[in-house]
Design a protein around this motif. Structure first.
Motif, PDB file in Angstrom:
ATOM      1  N   GLU A  61       6.672  -1.889  -5.198  1.00  0.00           N
ATOM      2  CA  GLU A  61       5.584  -2.240  -4.290  1.00  0.00           C
ATOM      3  C   GLU A  61       4.327  -2.573  -5.079  1.00  0.00           C
ATOM      4  O   GLU A  61       4.043  -1.933  -6.083  1.00  0.00           O
ATOM      5  CB  GLU A  61       5.273  -1.063  -3.377  1.00  0.00           C
ATOM      6  CG  GLU A  61       5.933  -1.158  -2.026  1.00  0.00           C
ATOM      7  CD  GLU A  61       5.550   0.028  -1.158  1.00  0.00           C
ATOM      8  OE1 GLU A  61       4.368   0.104  -0.778  1.00  0.00           O
ATOM      9  OE2 GLU A  61       6.418   0.869  -0.889  1.00  0.00           O
ATOM     10  N   PRO A 104       0.362  -2.393  -5.645  1.00  0.00           N
ATOM     11  CA  PRO A 104      -0.589  -1.348  -5.238  1.00  0.00           C
ATOM     12  C   PRO A 104      -1.578  -1.848  -4.188  1.00  0.00           C
ATOM     13  O   PRO A 104      -1.856  -3.035  -4.112  1.00  0.00           O
ATOM     14  CB  PRO A 104      -1.316  -1.029  -6.550  1.00  0.00           C
ATOM     15  CG  PRO A 104      -1.165  -2.248  -7.382  1.00  0.00           C
ATOM     16  CD  PRO A 104       0.127  -2.891  -6.991  1.00  0.00           C
ATOM     17  N   HIS A 105      -2.057  -0.912  -3.390  1.00  0.00           N
ATOM     18  CA  HIS A 105      -3.167  -1.216  -2.485  1.00  0.00           C
ATOM     19  C   HIS A 105      -4.363  -1.640  -3.306  1.00  0.00           C
ATOM     20  O   HIS A 105      -4.647  -1.048  -4.335  1.00  0.00           O
ATOM     21  CB  HIS A 105      -3.558   0.033  -1.688  1.00  0.00           C
ATOM     22  CG  HIS A 105      -2.726   0.248  -0.492  1.00  0.00           C
ATOM     23  ND1 HIS A 105      -2.944  -0.423   0.694  1.00  0.00           N
ATOM     24  CD2 HIS A 105      -1.670   1.061  -0.284  1.00  0.00           C
ATOM     25  CE1 HIS A 105      -2.050  -0.034   1.576  1.00  0.00           C
ATOM     26  NE2 HIS A 105      -1.249   0.869   1.009  1.00  0.00           N
ATOM     27  N   TYR A 164      -8.501  -2.224  -3.473  1.00  0.00           N
ATOM     28  CA  TYR A 164      -9.763  -1.841  -2.829  1.00  0.00           C
ATOM     29  C   TYR A 164     -10.932  -2.438  -3.603  1.00  0.00           C
ATOM     30  O   TYR A 164     -10.852  -2.599  -4.823  1.00  0.00           O
ATOM     31  CB  TYR A 164      -9.925  -0.316  -2.822  1.00  0.00           C
ATOM     32  CG  TYR A 164      -8.819   0.408  -2.087  1.00  0.00           C
ATOM     33  CD1 TYR A 164      -8.782   0.418  -0.684  1.00  0.00           C
ATOM     34  CD2 TYR A 164      -7.812   1.071  -2.785  1.00  0.00           C
ATOM     35  CE1 TYR A 164      -7.768   1.075  -0.005  1.00  0.00           C
ATOM     36  CE2 TYR A 164      -6.794   1.731  -2.115  1.00  0.00           C
ATOM     37  CZ  TYR A 164      -6.779   1.735  -0.722  1.00  0.00           C
ATOM     38  OH  TYR A 164      -5.776   2.382  -0.064  1.00  0.00           O
ATOM     39  N   GLY A 170      -4.408   3.556  -5.229  1.00  0.00           N
ATOM     40  CA  GLY A 170      -4.406   2.100  -5.349  1.00  0.00           C
ATOM     41  C   GLY A 170      -5.185   1.648  -6.567  1.00  0.00           C
ATOM     42  O   GLY A 170      -5.423   2.436  -7.480  1.00  0.00           O
ATOM     43  N   SER A 199      -9.631  -4.285  -6.560  1.00  0.00           N
ATOM     44  CA  SER A 199      -9.238  -5.678  -6.346  1.00  0.00           C
ATOM     45  C   SER A 199      -9.728  -6.525  -7.523  1.00  0.00           C
ATOM     46  O   SER A 199     -10.699  -6.165  -8.187  1.00  0.00           O
ATOM     47  CB  SER A 199      -9.796  -6.183  -5.021  1.00  0.00           C
ATOM     48  OG  SER A 199     -11.152  -5.871  -4.923  1.00  0.00           O
TER      49      SER A 199
END
Ligand code: HEM
Ligand code: MTE
Ligand code: MO
Length: 467
Positions: free
Chosen positions: A2, A4-5, A7, A80, A83
């Motif tokens: 997956e 990562p988120h 932020y 996470g 960004s």
């Protein structure tokens, strides 16, 4: 796998209180440390300084975090990453808070550079009864303040019916000068032996977080009396504040009971000399507290303020550290309010020669070490074993004879022992007895505690015998 988120820094910033949860960043990773805040060995308030932002500027101040186990702990809380537009790693542009620290002696074994924590190697530690200033162990929690002796003032808060004092160094010199030999030991001395049994949180001190000096200064009882303090019936404490402070401006602080402070026989000093010299910067220049027989943490350095309070100091180091717990207590169950702060220390001894892992000659071996007890209790005997504690011999006590109930300083000791023929290895052990007949526990297990303080089990040194 997956992804990562992601932020933004702004989203991270919105998570800076228990209600919104507490996030921090390290590099480009984002962590939710809400559940860890109350478990933080450095205290929740310190961790909260970094809430909603990067850890780097704070961890630059406390290098204790540059360890694999701290990184692993943090990794558990990862939620996470930053960004891409915010990934630019955080760089610290402010100056290094430790750049003004003094130059140190190269013989010291450094446990942490920032803040500076270091101990003399065992073979130097017992070379002299009085530890030379440059190799006296150093335990700092913060950068060393650089204080001007001309403008230095000690603030002594008086009682309502008395007067508050603002004392210059010269004012302090006007009080009768009192000089005593006192051994200072950190509660974390020999912590590394506890760690070896089971992990604890704290600096990895060996046997050298202890040293002895001649201290001279004004007696605290004289200075308190000048301000109008008396020994009153009610339970009270003398609180000390250092002039070293963290990024919030919180100073190092600690306290001792008023009864000890006011007792002339307890000889608590506001010391301005160490071994005939002005205090070195690392040891509290220009003035520190010396509390004979009591744990190092109460000997507040760079002393700025003294006050008498109904309660112990609210400092982190008085209330959330320097306390002992049962081996059954862990970081999930610890209740710091349930244990008293450490004041007088238990009986202690260690072997400084030979060193662990050394090869000794067959025939005779010289064994050396130190022994000390808290509360003015004198060491009356040191027992040494060459066979792990099966048989014992009594060591010879050297160093200054100590006064009854005022045995503030250590005894050095030694034993010339013959090495039993045919022995290939020796398991050398020492243990001391004080004048209350207190003894040291034989193993670490029953005294293990999560902070690794009060480590005073029998000290072992394993050596090989040359063929
Ligand atoms: C000690 C973790 C944030 C100040 C420690 C230790 C751990 C830890 C595991 C014990 C290390 C050892 O002794 O081996 C963390 C984590 C943090 C964090 C996971 C963030 C999520 C902070 C911040 C500050 C801070 C922001 C200061 C502003 C300290 C201090 C100690 C310490 C002063 C030493 C206590 C002592 O031994 O005297 N931290 N920390 N920490 N931390 Fe943190
Ligand atoms: N006082 C201040 N102001 N700041 C400190 O970090 N450390 C304490 C105590 N006094 C400390 C302090 C601790 S835990 C110990 S063991 C002793 O100072 C160590 O004294 P030393 O560095 O002179 O050996
Ligand atoms: Mo300490």
């Amino acid at each position: 796998q997956e992804s990562p988120h992601l932020y933004t820094r702004e989203e991270v910033r919105a998570h800076s209180s228990p209600e919104t949860r507490i996030w921090v960043t390290l590099g480009c990773e984002v962590f939710d440390v809400t559940e860890f805040v109350d478990l933080h060995p450095g205290g929740p308030s310190k961790l909260m300084l970094a809430a909603g932002g990067p850890l780097e500027p704070f961890w630059a101040l406390y290098a204790v975090h540059n360890q694999p186990h701290v990184r692993e702990l943090l990794a558990q809380y990862k939620v996470g990453e930053l960004s891409p537009e915010d990934k630019e790693p955080f760089t610290l542009k402010t100056s290094d808070p430790y750049s003004d620290d003094p130059v140190r002696h190269p013989a010291l074994k450094v446990n942490s550079q920032r803040p500076f924590n270091a101990e003399p190697p065992p073979e130097l530690l017992t070379e002299n009864y009085i530890t030379p200033n440059p190799i006296f162990f150093t335990r700092n929690h913060l950068p060393v303040p650089n204080l001007d002796p001309e403008t230095y003032r000690l603030h002594v808060v008086g009682p309502p019916e008395g007067q508050s004092l603002s004392l210059s160094l010269n004012d302090l010199y006007q009080f009768p000068k009192h000089e005593i030999t006192v051994t200072l030991q950190c509660a974390g001395n020999r912590r590394s032996e506890m760690t070896r049994f089971k992990e604890v949180k704290g600096l990895e001190w060996n046997t050298g977080a202890i040293s002895t000096a001649r201290w001279a200064g004004a007696r605290l009882c004289d200075v308190l009396a000048k301000a109008g303090h008396q020994l009153c019936e009610t339970e009270a404490h003398v609180c000390f504040e250092g002039l070293d402070s963290d990024p919030t401006g919180t100073a190092y602080g600690a306290s001792i009971p008023l009864a000890r402070a006011m007792d002339p026989e307890a000889e608590v000093l506001l010391a301005y000399e160490m071994n005939g010299q002005p205090l070195p910067r690392d040891h509290g220049f220009p003035v520190r507290v010396v509390v004979p027989g009591v744990v190092g943490a109460r000997h507040v350095k760079w002393l700025g303020k003294v006050s008498v309070e109904p309660e112990e100091s609210y400092s982190h180091w008085q209330r959330r550290d320097y306390k002992g717990f049962s081996p059954s207590v862990d970081w999930d169950t610890v209740d710091f309010d349930s244990a008293p702060s450490i004041q007088e220390l238990p009986v202690q001894s260690a072997i400084t020669e030979p060193k662990d892992g050394e090869t000794v000659q067959s025939g005779e071996v010289t064994i050396k070490g130190y022994a000390w007890s808290g509360g003015g209790r004198a060491v009356v005997r040191v027992d040494v074993s060459l066979d792990g504690g099966l048989t014992w011999q009594v060591a010879e006590l050297d160093g200054e004879e100590q006064r009854p109930r005022k045995a503030w300083a250590w005894r050095l000791w030694q034993l010339q022992a013959s090495v039993p023929a045919g022995k290939k290895e020796l398991n050398i052990v020492c243990k001391a007895v004080d004048d209350s007949y207190n003894v040291q526990p034989d193993t670490v297990a029953p005294i293990w505690n999560l902070r690794g303080v009060l480590s005073n089990a029998w000290h072992h040194v394993h050596v090989r015998v040359a063929p």
